[in-house]
Design a protein around this motif. Structure first.
Motif, PDB file in Angstrom:
ATOM      1  N   ILE A   1       0.864  -1.126   0.001  1.00  0.00           N
ATOM      2  CA  ILE A   1       0.095   0.092  -0.097  1.00  0.00           C
ATOM      3  C   ILE A   1       1.061   1.372  -0.104  1.00  0.00           C
ATOM      4  CG2 ILE A   1      -1.648   1.278   1.650  1.00  0.00           C
ATOM      5  CD1 ILE A   1      -2.754  -1.277   2.268  1.00  0.00           C
ATOM      6  N   GLN A   2       2.008   1.141   0.650  1.00  0.00           N
ATOM      7  CA  GLN A   2       2.803   2.524   0.751  1.00  0.00           C
ATOM      8  C   GLN A   2       3.382   2.755  -0.498  1.00  0.00           C
ATOM      9  OE1 GLN A   2       2.652   4.674   2.930  1.00  0.00           O
ATOM     10  NE2 GLN A   2       2.525   3.743   5.135  1.00  0.00           N
ATOM     11  N   VAL A   3       3.815   1.447  -1.152  1.00  0.00           N
ATOM     12  CA  VAL A   3       4.533   1.756  -2.504  1.00  0.00           C
ATOM     13  C   VAL A   3       3.466   2.300  -3.619  1.00  0.00           C
ATOM     14  CG1 VAL A   3       5.574   0.396  -4.302  1.00  0.00           C
ATOM     15  CG2 VAL A   3       6.481   0.036  -2.091  1.00  0.00           C
ATOM     16  N   GLU A   4       2.266   1.730  -3.566  1.00  0.00           N
ATOM     17  CA  GLU A   4       1.479   2.344  -4.319  1.00  0.00           C
ATOM     18  C   GLU A   4       0.889   3.803  -3.966  1.00  0.00           C
ATOM     19  OE1 GLU A   4       0.238   0.575  -6.603  1.00  0.00           O
ATOM     20  OE2 GLU A   4       0.410  -1.716  -6.214  1.00  0.00           O
ATOM     21  N   ARG A   5       1.025   4.404  -2.880  1.00  0.00           N
ATOM     22  CA  ARG A   5       1.026   5.531  -2.602  1.00  0.00           C
ATOM     23  C   ARG A   5       2.104   6.341  -2.913  1.00  0.00           C
ATOM     24  NH1 ARG A   5      -1.372   5.659   3.840  1.00  0.00           N
ATOM     25  NH2 ARG A   5      -3.424   5.306   3.461  1.00  0.00           N
ATOM     26  N   GLY A   6       3.223   5.920  -3.485  1.00  0.00           N
ATOM     27  CA  GLY A   6       4.459   6.431  -3.594  1.00  0.00           C
ATOM     28  C   GLY A   6       5.382   6.516  -2.898  1.00  0.00           C
ATOM     29  N   ASN A   7       5.268   5.996  -1.765  1.00  0.00           N
ATOM     30  CA  ASN A   7       6.108   5.923  -0.515  1.00  0.00           C
ATOM     31  C   ASN A   7       7.201   4.572  -0.769  1.00  0.00           C
ATOM     32  OD1 ASN A   7       4.893   8.251   0.310  1.00  0.00           O
ATOM     33  ND2 ASN A   7       3.463   6.885   1.386  1.00  0.00           N
TER      34      ASN A   7
ATOM     35  N   GLU B   1      -3.756   8.731  16.447  1.00  0.00           N
ATOM     36  CA  GLU B   1      -3.344   9.982  16.159  1.00  0.00           C
ATOM     37  C   GLU B   1      -1.853  10.277  15.584  1.00  0.00           C
ATOM     38  OE1 GLU B   1      -2.345  14.158  18.454  1.00  0.00           O
ATOM     39  OE2 GLU B   1      -3.733  12.585  19.416  1.00  0.00           O
ATOM     40  N   ILE B   2      -1.083   9.426  16.348  1.00  0.00           N
ATOM     41  CA  ILE B   2       0.334   9.198  15.934  1.00  0.00           C
ATOM     42  C   ILE B   2       0.529   8.746  14.136  1.00  0.00           C
ATOM     43  CG2 ILE B   2       2.790   8.310  16.402  1.00  0.00           C
ATOM     44  CD1 ILE B   2       1.998   8.581  19.463  1.00  0.00           C
ATOM     45  N   CYS B   3      -0.197   7.676  14.116  1.00  0.00           N
ATOM     46  CA  CYS B   3      -0.010   6.999  13.014  1.00  0.00           C
ATOM     47  C   CYS B   3      -0.640   7.985  11.936  1.00  0.00           C
ATOM     48  CB  CYS B   3      -0.928   5.829  12.934  1.00  0.00           C
ATOM     49  SG  CYS B   3      -0.112   4.233  13.787  1.00  0.00           S
ATOM     50  N   ASP B   4      -1.568   8.677  11.966  1.00  0.00           N
ATOM     51  CA  ASP B   4      -2.120   9.386  11.177  1.00  0.00           C
ATOM     52  C   ASP B   4      -1.039  10.919  10.711  1.00  0.00           C
ATOM     53  OD1 ASP B   4      -4.434   8.140  10.674  1.00  0.00           O
ATOM     54  OD2 ASP B   4      -5.780   9.367  12.058  1.00  0.00           O
ATOM     55  N   ARG B   5      -0.532  11.309  11.866  1.00  0.00           N
ATOM     56  CA  ARG B   5       0.280  12.324  11.655  1.00  0.00           C
ATOM     57  C   ARG B   5       1.605  12.098  10.913  1.00  0.00           C
ATOM     58  NH1 ARG B   5       2.272  13.470  17.194  1.00  0.00           N
ATOM     59  NH2 ARG B   5       0.170  13.959  17.623  1.00  0.00           N
ATOM     60  N   TYR B   6       2.139  10.731  10.770  1.00  0.00           N
ATOM     61  CA  TYR B   6       3.327  10.470  10.140  1.00  0.00           C
ATOM     62  C   TYR B   6       2.954   9.516   8.908  1.00  0.00           C
ATOM     63  CZ  TYR B   6       5.772  12.573  14.092  1.00  0.00           C
ATOM     64  OH  TYR B   6       6.021  13.516  15.002  1.00  0.00           O
ATOM     65  N   GLY B   7       1.699   9.386   8.435  1.00  0.00           N
ATOM     66  CA  GLY B   7       1.274   8.305   7.433  1.00  0.00           C
ATOM     67  C   GLY B   7       1.717   7.094   7.644  1.00  0.00           C
ATOM     68  N   VAL B   8       1.660   6.541   8.748  1.00  0.00           N
ATOM     69  CA  VAL B   8       2.046   5.297   8.998  1.00  0.00           C
ATOM     70  C   VAL B   8       0.576   4.502   9.154  1.00  0.00           C
ATOM     71  CG1 VAL B   8       2.839   3.648  10.952  1.00  0.00           C
ATOM     72  CG2 VAL B   8       3.852   5.763  10.394  1.00  0.00           C
ATOM     73  N   LEU B   9       0.613   3.317   8.595  1.00  0.00           N
ATOM     74  CA  LEU B   9      -0.686   2.526   8.679  1.00  0.00           C
ATOM     75  C   LEU B   9      -0.564   1.896   9.907  1.00  0.00           C
ATOM     76  CD1 LEU B   9      -0.513   0.902   5.094  1.00  0.00           C
ATOM     77  CD2 LEU B   9      -2.223   2.448   5.780  1.00  0.00           C
ATOM     78  N   LEU B  10      -1.907   1.636  10.360  1.00  0.00           N
ATOM     79  CA  LEU B  10      -2.262   1.113  11.626  1.00  0.00           C
ATOM     80  C   LEU B  10      -2.723  -0.506  11.618  1.00  0.00           C
ATOM     81  CD1 LEU B  10      -2.410   0.893  14.666  1.00  0.00           C
ATOM     82  CD2 LEU B  10      -4.498   2.197  14.684  1.00  0.00           C
ATOM     83  N   ILE B  11      -1.805  -1.466  12.148  1.00  0.00           N
ATOM     84  CA  ILE B  11      -2.424  -2.846  11.723  1.00  0.00           C
ATOM     85  C   ILE B  11      -2.615  -3.205  13.376  1.00  0.00           C
ATOM     86  CG2 ILE B  11      -1.919  -5.088  10.940  1.00  0.00           C
ATOM     87  CD1 ILE B  11       0.421  -3.870   9.402  1.00  0.00           C
ATOM     88  N   MET B  12      -4.069  -3.636  13.590  1.00  0.00           N
ATOM     89  CA  MET B  12      -4.303  -4.238  14.858  1.00  0.00           C
ATOM     90  C   MET B  12      -4.566  -5.743  14.619  1.00  0.00           C
ATOM     91  SD  MET B  12      -7.067  -2.009  16.865  1.00  0.00           S
ATOM     92  CE  MET B  12      -6.664  -0.433  17.622  1.00  0.00           C
ATOM     93  N   ASP B  13      -3.530  -6.456  15.328  1.00  0.00           N
ATOM     94  CA  ASP B  13      -3.785  -7.951  15.560  1.00  0.00           C
ATOM     95  C   ASP B  13      -4.982  -8.451  16.492  1.00  0.00           C
ATOM     96  OD1 ASP B  13      -3.101 -10.704  15.765  1.00  0.00           O
ATOM     97  OD2 ASP B  13      -1.212 -10.593  15.983  1.00  0.00           O
ATOM     98  N   GLU B  14      -6.088  -8.679  15.933  1.00  0.00           N
ATOM     99  CA  GLU B  14      -7.038  -9.206  16.739  1.00  0.00           C
ATOM    100  C   GLU B  14      -7.319 -10.753  16.563  1.00  0.00           C
ATOM    101  OE1 GLU B  14      -9.990  -7.504  18.195  1.00  0.00           O
ATOM    102  OE2 GLU B  14      -9.896  -5.194  17.265  1.00  0.00           O
ATOM    103  N   VAL B  15      -6.338 -11.553  16.203  1.00  0.00           N
ATOM    104  CA  VAL B  15      -6.161 -12.822  15.986  1.00  0.00           C
ATOM    105  C   VAL B  15      -6.872 -13.570  17.277  1.00  0.00           C
ATOM    106  CG1 VAL B  15      -4.926 -14.954  15.881  1.00  0.00           C
ATOM    107  CG2 VAL B  15      -4.547 -13.169  14.453  1.00  0.00           C
ATOM    108  N   MET B  16      -6.477 -13.243  18.520  1.00  0.00           N
ATOM    109  CA  MET B  16      -6.977 -13.461  19.851  1.00  0.00           C
ATOM    110  C   MET B  16      -8.310 -12.883  20.082  1.00  0.00           C
ATOM    111  SD  MET B  16      -5.148 -14.305  23.419  1.00  0.00           S
ATOM    112  CE  MET B  16      -4.103 -15.667  22.888  1.00  0.00           C
ATOM    113  N   THR B  17      -8.407 -11.556  20.302  1.00  0.00           N
ATOM    114  CA  THR B  17      -9.335 -10.672  20.481  1.00  0.00           C
ATOM    115  C   THR B  17     -10.667 -10.725  19.662  1.00  0.00           C
ATOM    116  OG1 THR B  17      -8.267  -8.686  19.560  1.00  0.00           O
ATOM    117  CG2 THR B  17      -7.523  -9.162  21.848  1.00  0.00           C
TER     118      THR B  17
END
Length: 449
Positions: free
Chosen positions: A120-126, A234-250
């Motif tokens: 996704i980041q590469v497709e965004r040009g990053n 908020e931090i992820c959005d500020r720096y263009g970082v994707l947020l992955i939540m691992d909900e395999v257990m939860t």
């Protein structure tokens, strides 16, 4: 079975010295071995079984799809049930216009998620963004990529020369705060550690942040303080970082909502589901992302650069759809919060006065109990005692299944166990579960102090 004869026969197990009773039947929260002994499955194995054992409708759905068409290669064919399952999941998943990539294990889902974030980041040009930051004291899977993002030292040590490591930050673990602070005066330093690490690594190199919304077996059901996840988002959005939540257990209702992220009103960019997706009836996991991100790939390179022989498995989709239907028809997820509160009350009433129990924590039907030799200093037991395994083995002898954990202090020292029964458990069964657990704890601790 002993270590000397563990190689006899044609199976080798992870726990080679453990005798494995042969289970012939499951019903509700119970498993029954060939000798007729009943085991109250107080942890759903590895916090897997949410619907319960012995459900005919799930078994029938698997049988019917297997008889109709068991295997369809995912680059060539599809089946109606796969689309039906995706449509049903879309109703409960908190992402906008969600798209689903079906796999067979939590490890596979995490591996796919970190690769998806990179693409996704590469497709965004990053094109320079490749790093996934994760947390210490976490577990994300057994494959080398998933192990690299995991933060469980004991499981990483042997294989660390074989994988490319990634940056890790401390977990939000208030009982043993890595910064020796107290909430809320701490100002959520554990969340701000993500921003510091992104800056240390250079934001142009960071693709994603990956974490469990509630810590799994490595820490034992640690629930982060309020404000943690909104700050992370908020931090992820500020720096263009994707947020992955691992909900395999939860995921799939374990914490009292369909997904733990909902407790904090936070929506990830990518979500992984496993374990409870098919309640253990079939090896099934799912990667979920926003539709716009899939559209980005479709209009760019055109394909997700990732494959799996058993992805988008029709039988897996049938199992998942039947499990989801069962949970909804019996209102089991709605019951988790109430049952979890009752479980919490029982655990604290029966175990809370012990000087050897440092913390009882959790949410919904996902609880951890941490053991200490001395409560004021929070000093752990000698790791050579393997106390959590001793307690688990004694509980097993009594007919109770719980899930052991260790390393909660520094990755090596520290003992805890988890309980996470099927959602169909009754109050009487909760009382019996906690009573058996107390017996196992008292017997095991008495033997070492």
């Amino acid at each position: 079975m002993t270590k000397q004869n563990a190689s006899q026969g044609h199976i080798f197990y992870r726990r080679m010295a453990h005798t494995h009773p042969e289970i012939v039947r499951g019903e509700g929260v119970y498993l029954f071995d060939r000798q007729g002994k009943a085991y109250l499955d107080g942890s759903g194995g590895a916090i897997v079984v949410n619907a319960g054992h012995g459900i005919d409708s799930i078994a029938q759905a698997i049988s019917e799809q297997a008889a109709a068409a068991a295997y369809l290669h995912p680059t060539m064919f599809t089946a109606e049930v796969i689309g039906q399952y995706a449509d049903a999941l879309a109703v409960i998943v908190p992402l906008e216009n969600p798209k689903f990539y079906f796999l067979t294990s939590g490890s596979e889902a995490v591996e796919a998620a970190i690769k998806l974030a990179r693409q996704i980041q590469v497709e965004r040009g990053n094109k320079t963004r490749y790093l996934t930051i994760s947390r210490w004291m976490s577990y994300h899977g057994l494959s080398l990529g998933a192990l690299a993002v995991s933060g469980k030292p004991k499981m990483r040590k042997l294989y660390q020369p074989m994988f490319q490591d990634v940056p890790h930050i401390p977990p939000p673990y208030c009982y043993r705060c890595p910064f020796q602070l107290e909430h809320p005066a701490c100002g959520l330093k554990c969340a701000d550690a993500l921003e510091e690490e992104i800056l240390n690594q250079n934001p142009d190199n960071v693709a994603a942040f990956l974490a469990e919304p509630v810590s799994g077996a490595t820490l034992g059901a640690v629930v982060p303080p309020d404000g943690y996840w909104p700050r992370i988002r908020e931090i992820c959005d500020r720096y263009g970082v994707l947020l992955i939540m691992d909900e395999v257990m939860t995921g799939m209702g374990r914490t009292g909502t369909w997904f733990a992220a909902e407790h904090w009103g936070v929506v990830p960019d990518i979500l992984t589901i496993g374990k409870g997706a098919a309640s253990g009836y079939f090896p099934l996991s799912v990667v979920v992302t926003r539709g716009e991100l899939v559209d980005l790939i479709a209009s760019g390179s055109g394909d997700f650069s990732h494959g799996g022989t058993y992805s988008h498995h029709a039988v897996g989709a049938a199992a998942g759809l039947a499990t989801l239907a069962y949970l909804q028809e019996h209102h089991l997820v709605e019951s988790v919060a109430e049952k979890g509160q009752f479980l919490a009350e029982q655990l604290k009433a029966q175990l809370g006065s012990s000087p050897y129990i440092g913390d009882i924590r959790g949410i919904g039907l996902m609880w951890g109990i941490e053991f200490v030799r001395e409560s004021v200093s929070q000093q752990p037991f000698d790791q050579a005692l393997h106390l959590s395994q001793q307690i688990t083995d004694e509980a097993f002898r009594l007919g109770l299944v719980v899930y052991p954990g260790s390393g909660s202090v520094d990755g090596h020292r520290g003992d805890h166990i988890m309980v996470g029964p099927p959602f169909c458990i009754t109050q009487d069964e909760i009382i019996r579960m906690v009573d058996l657990l107390k017996q196992a704890i008292d017997t095991s601790i008495h033997a070492v102090v």
